[in-house]
Design a protein around this motif. Structure first.
Motif, short mmCIF file in Angstrom:
data_model
loop_
_atom_site.label_atom_id
_atom_site.label_comp_id
_atom_site.label_asym_id
_atom_site.label_seq_id
_atom_site.Cartn_x
_atom_site.Cartn_y
_atom_site.Cartn_z
N THR A 1 -36.60 26.64 11.15
CA THR A 1 -38.04 26.53 11.37
C THR A 1 -38.48 25.15 10.88
N ASN B 1 -29.06 28.48 22.96
CA ASN B 1 -30.37 28.84 23.48
C ASN B 1 -30.38 28.54 24.97
N ASP C 1 -36.90 40.97 11.05
CA ASP C 1 -37.18 41.51 12.39
C ASP C 1 -36.32 40.83 13.44
N LYS C 2 -36.05 39.55 13.22
CA LYS C 2 -35.16 38.80 14.10
C LYS C 2 -34.29 37.89 13.22
N ILE C 3 -33.22 37.40 13.80
CA ILE C 3 -32.29 36.57 13.02
C ILE C 3 -32.91 35.23 12.71
N GLU C 4 -32.90 34.85 11.44
CA GLU C 4 -33.39 33.55 10.99
C GLU C 4 -32.29 32.85 10.21
N GLN D 1 -32.12 38.71 8.50
CA GLN D 1 -32.46 39.57 9.63
C GLN D 1 -33.56 40.54 9.24
N ASN E 1 -30.98 42.40 3.65
CA ASN E 1 -31.02 41.95 5.04
C ASN E 1 -30.64 40.48 5.21
#
Length: 267
Positions: A197, A264, A153-156, A151, A140
């Motif tokens: 992050t 964003n 659960d969400k794109i990082e 990816q 992933n």
């Protein structure tokens, strides 16, 4: 998601075919005389592709020379033609949701209900006999340029470092300030402009400080550069449309010098 690398791109560009594509494109916007003159010049440049090895001179049968100012443009003409003729249909069918390319590095986001990495790989490897695409798709996550995209659960997003990456820059000495600070401007801009992050940004900052120490730079200079870069990136907001209540919608563009743009949108 899946990424591809085009194997040995420059040495596999077909000259005769690319000249024919160029002629077609030029003819759409120029008179015949101008088209002929440009093609003659381009053909002369492309056919003067020589290199020396062990006191012998060689001329390759195909490909453009790496390092020539015209090579990147010629490669783009050929690749963009293939994209328009072979990939446009699968983009319109929504099998591929996103396609982006930087020279010979490709990133795709595909619809898992309609296709698979194996199907995509088989298809693009049949586009042209000169081109071979090497896939990268693991757990992933994919690597694209200097990005590691996950990816779960969400794109990082994280910063990807090649195994050959070193911690060497111009040493802090009598070099012009503009030259020796260039690498650190790039590193700090990449760190502060990507959607990392807090933990990943701190990890990257510690990596930068290690490079600073190993190359004898004063830490306070890079810390000041970081603050300046953060302030600069925070002010890069682009006004878009007016809302019914009179307020404005803004898009904050988050972009690294080498990487694609991520946006964003806030209301």
């Amino acid at each position: 998601m899946i990424s591809f690398d085009i194997k040995d791109l420059y040495v596999n560009i077909p000259i005769t075919e690319t000249l024919a594509i160029t002629k077609q494109l030029l003819s759409e916007q120029n008179e015949e005389q101008i088209t002929t003159q440009i093609l003659l010049l381009l053909e002369s440049v492309l056919h003067q592709n020589y290199f020396s090895f062990q006191n012998n001179t060689y001329q390759p049968e195909k490909g453009v020379s790496m390092g020539s100012p015209v090579s990147n443009t010629v490669a783009e003409i050929f690749l963009q033609y293939l994209e328009n003729t072979h990939l446009k249909n699968i983009l319109e069918s929504k099998q591929i949701i996103l396609y982006t390319r930087y020279v010979d590095d490709i990133l795709m986001i595909y619809n898992t209900k309609h296709t698979s990495p194996e199907t995509i790989h088989q298809y693009i490897n049949k586009i042209h006999s000169n081109l071979q695409f090497t896939p990268s798709h693991e757990n992933n996550s994919v690597c694209f340029l200097d990005l590691l995209i996950r990816q779960p659960d969400k794109i990082e997003i994280d910063i990807y470092l090649e195994t050959t990456t070193t911690e060497t820059t111009i040493n802090y000495s009598n070099h012009p300030n503009e030259h020796k600070m260039a690498a650190y401007r790039y590193l700090t801009n990449r760190m502060t402009s990507l959607l990392l992050t807090a933990d990943r940004e701190e990890t990257e900052w510690q990596n930068i400080l290690t490079i600073v120490k190993n190359n004898n730079f004063p830490t306070h200079l890079i810390t000041r550069l970081k603050r300046h870069t953060q302030q600069k990136n925070l002010t890069q907001t682009i006004p878009t449309t007016k809302q019914k209540n009179g307020s404005s919608s803004h898009t904050t563009a988050i972009k690294s010098e080498k990487s694609p743009t991520f946006s964003n949108t806030s209301k």
